[in-house]
Write a protein that holds these residues in place. Structure first.
Motif, short mmCIF file in Angstrom:
data_model
loop_
_atom_site.label_atom_id
_atom_site.label_comp_id
_atom_site.label_asym_id
_atom_site.label_seq_id
_atom_site.Cartn_x
_atom_site.Cartn_y
_atom_site.Cartn_z
N ALA A 1 76.68 -94.31 -42.02
CA ALA A 1 77.43 -95.11 -43.00
C ALA A 1 77.97 -96.39 -42.36
CB ALA A 1 78.58 -94.28 -43.56
N ALA A 2 78.43 -96.27 -41.12
CA ALA A 2 78.95 -97.45 -40.42
C ALA A 2 77.84 -98.48 -40.20
CB ALA A 2 79.55 -97.03 -39.07
N ARG A 3 76.64 -97.99 -39.86
CA ARG A 3 75.51 -98.93 -39.70
C ARG A 3 75.16 -99.60 -41.02
NH1 ARG A 3 73.67 -94.77 -36.18
NH2 ARG A 3 72.41 -93.84 -37.84
N LEU A 4 75.18 -98.82 -42.08
CA LEU A 4 74.90 -99.39 -43.41
C LEU A 4 75.95 -100.44 -43.79
CD1 LEU A 4 73.81 -96.24 -45.46
CD2 LEU A 4 72.41 -98.25 -44.94
N GLN A 5 77.18 -100.17 -43.42
CA GLN A 5 78.25 -101.12 -43.72
C GLN A 5 77.98 -102.47 -43.06
OE1 GLN A 5 80.32 -100.98 -46.00
NE2 GLN A 5 82.46 -100.88 -45.40
N ARG A 6 77.55 -102.42 -41.80
CA ARG A 6 77.24 -103.67 -41.08
C ARG A 6 76.04 -104.38 -41.71
NH1 ARG A 6 78.45 -100.27 -36.64
NH2 ARG A 6 76.23 -99.90 -36.23
N LEU A 7 75.04 -103.62 -42.11
CA LEU A 7 73.83 -104.21 -42.70
C LEU A 7 74.12 -104.83 -44.06
CD1 LEU A 7 71.20 -101.49 -41.72
CD2 LEU A 7 71.43 -103.78 -40.75
N THR A 8 74.96 -104.18 -44.84
CA THR A 8 75.28 -104.74 -46.16
C THR A 8 76.10 -106.02 -46.02
OG1 THR A 8 77.23 -103.28 -46.29
CG2 THR A 8 75.19 -102.54 -47.38
N GLN A 9 76.87 -106.14 -44.90
CA GLN A 9 77.61 -107.37 -44.68
C GLN A 9 76.66 -108.55 -44.47
OE1 GLN A 9 80.96 -108.03 -44.88
NE2 GLN A 9 80.15 -110.12 -44.74
N VAL A 10 75.53 -108.28 -43.81
CA VAL A 10 74.49 -109.30 -43.64
C VAL A 10 73.99 -109.76 -45.01
CG1 VAL A 10 72.21 -109.81 -42.73
CG2 VAL A 10 73.80 -108.44 -41.39
N GLY A 11 73.79 -108.78 -45.90
CA GLY A 11 73.34 -109.13 -47.25
C GLY A 11 74.33 -110.01 -47.98
N LEU A 12 75.62 -109.70 -47.83
CA LEU A 12 76.65 -110.52 -48.47
C LEU A 12 76.67 -111.93 -47.89
CD1 LEU A 12 79.68 -108.05 -48.76
CD2 LEU A 12 78.24 -108.94 -50.61
N THR A 13 76.44 -112.02 -46.58
CA THR A 13 76.38 -113.34 -45.93
C THR A 13 75.22 -114.16 -46.48
OG1 THR A 13 77.36 -112.43 -43.91
CG2 THR A 13 76.22 -114.54 -43.72
N LYS A 14 74.07 -113.50 -46.67
CA LYS A 14 72.90 -114.19 -47.23
C LYS A 14 73.17 -114.66 -48.65
CE LYS A 14 70.22 -113.56 -43.62
NZ LYS A 14 69.78 -114.69 -42.78
N LEU A 15 73.86 -113.82 -49.42
CA LEU A 15 74.19 -114.21 -50.80
C LEU A 15 75.19 -115.37 -50.82
CD1 LEU A 15 74.46 -110.78 -52.65
CD2 LEU A 15 72.77 -112.59 -53.03
N ALA A 16 76.12 -115.37 -49.87
CA ALA A 16 77.07 -116.49 -49.78
C ALA A 16 76.34 -117.79 -49.49
CB ALA A 16 78.11 -116.20 -48.70
N HIS A 17 75.33 -117.70 -48.62
CA HIS A 17 74.51 -118.88 -48.32
C HIS A 17 73.73 -119.32 -49.56
CE1 HIS A 17 71.76 -121.67 -46.46
NE2 HIS A 17 70.73 -120.91 -46.80
N ALA A 18 73.17 -118.34 -50.30
CA ALA A 18 72.41 -118.67 -51.51
C ALA A 18 73.32 -119.37 -52.52
CB ALA A 18 71.82 -117.40 -52.11
N ASP A 19 74.57 -118.90 -52.62
CA ASP A 19 75.51 -119.52 -53.56
C ASP A 19 75.88 -120.92 -53.10
OD1 ASP A 19 76.83 -119.10 -55.99
OD2 ASP A 19 78.74 -118.75 -54.97
N ASP A 20 76.01 -121.10 -51.79
CA ASP A 20 76.33 -122.42 -51.24
C ASP A 20 75.19 -123.41 -51.51
OD1 ASP A 20 77.95 -124.24 -49.88
OD2 ASP A 20 76.99 -123.84 -47.97
#
Length: 340
Positions: A53-72
């Motif tokens: 679960a901890a690894r998944l948490q880190r990986l999903t943060q990467v996804g959020l970062t990519k989405l933040a870039h897409a929004d930017d």
């Protein structure tokens, strides 16, 4: 994720049941022992589940970062559409003209410095040859000079080379100043304004690249002596070594042929240094200009493409990004429940 949570719930139910058995006074020793063994066997499973679960948490943060870039990127489209096209085309014209003039000026400065240094050196070499090797009585050149004359000639030759390197540095720096004046045109408020219209990631990339070439230009065209190529700065070491070799060729004197070859070889080295210098300086300048032209071309291409997009398309992109962000947030909430 539902299956993941169901698995966690099952493990939690087993853990609760084990605890109930252990606390129940009516439970037999045997069943308590079995419950204890079951609990111990499941601990690695729970640990693995939490680590996963901890690894998944880190990986999903990467996804959020990519989405933040897409929004930017999405938000930058409006800014890019508002970029002043007339001012961009004006600066592109200046850059194109500067590219042509820098190439032409680089070649012109190279030719002028080579000519000036050759004429200066050739004149001094002729004067020394006539002074030390010409026989006024016989009206012809001697084949060589004796030991004492050689020492005096070497001292005078060293002095002339010191004057030559001073002239070379002064002439080179004055020509580089002319080229640097042309390069002032490549910077503009329009360039900075357009860079600031980009999304943060692309803006950072372009700003770093442009700052890098800007530093190179400042270093290459600085008036500091230390900014000159090492071959010019180290030229005194080279000619001093060559003078020592010339002196060792004949301990009893020096012949005219050796003197003329020394001068010829030294001039060839100097000409190569000058040509390399201006070729390198011109290349650095052209790279900086071409980089800025490439930036504007990329920006104008984006601007033209964004003009073809509709408000409905932009709204759909916004909705899609928000939807994916919500989905990932839901996943992260489930993961946080596992880690709690």
């Amino acid at each position: 994720m539902n299956e993941y949570m169901a698995t966690l719930a099952t493990f939690q139910a087993i853990t609760q049941s084990v605890q109930q058995v252990e606390m129940d006074p009516s439970s037999s020793v045997e069943i308590k022992d079995s419950a204890k063994q079951l609990s111990e066997s499941l601990q690695p499973c729970l640990k693995e589940l939490q680590q996963s679960a901890a690894r998944l948490q880190r990986l999903t943060q990467v996804g959020l970062t990519k989405l933040a870039h897409a929004d930017d990127v999405r938000l930058s489209k409006y800014n890019i559409l508002q970029a002043p096209k007339p001012a961009i085309w004006d600066h592109l014209g200046e850059l194109t003209g500067a590219s042509f003039r820098v190439r032409q000026l680089g070649q012109q400065c190279q030719t002028e410095v080579v000519t000036e240094i050759h004429d200066f050196g050739s004149k001094r070499a002729t004067q020394l040859r006539n002074k030390w090797f010409f026989d006024d009585k016989k009206k012809e050149f001697k084949k060589g000079i004796h030991f004492f004359e050689k020492d005096a000639l070497l001292k005078e030759l060293r002095h002339e080379l010191e004057s030559l390197i001073v002239t070379l540095i002064e002439t080179t720096q004055s020509k580089l100043t002319l080229m640097n004046q042309e390069l002032k045109l490549i910077e503009s408020n329009t360039l900075n304004d357009c860079i600031n219209r980009l999304d943060k990631s692309t803006q950072k990339t372009w700003q770093e690249q442009i700052n890098s070439t800007r530093r190179k230009l400042e270093q290459q065209f600085s008036q500091s002596r230390n900014s000159l190529p090492s071959k010019i700065i180290n030229f005194p070491t080279l000619y001093n070594e060559a003078l020592n070799n010339l002196a060792k060729q004949d301990m009893m004197g020096m012949n005219l042929e050796a003197f003329e070859k020394f001068c010829e070889d030294l001039f060839l080295i100097l000409i190569d240094i000058i040509q390399t210098l201006f070729t390198d300086q011109t290349q650095v300048a052209i790279e900086a200009i071409d980089q800025r032209i490439a930036f504007y071309n990329e920006l104008l291409t984006k601007q033209e493409r964004y003009q073809q997009e509709t408000p409905e398309q932009w709204q759909a992109e916004k909705a899609w990004i928000n939807e994916q962000r919500q989905n990932i947030q839901q996943v992260r909430q489930g993961i946080e429940a596992i880690l709690a």
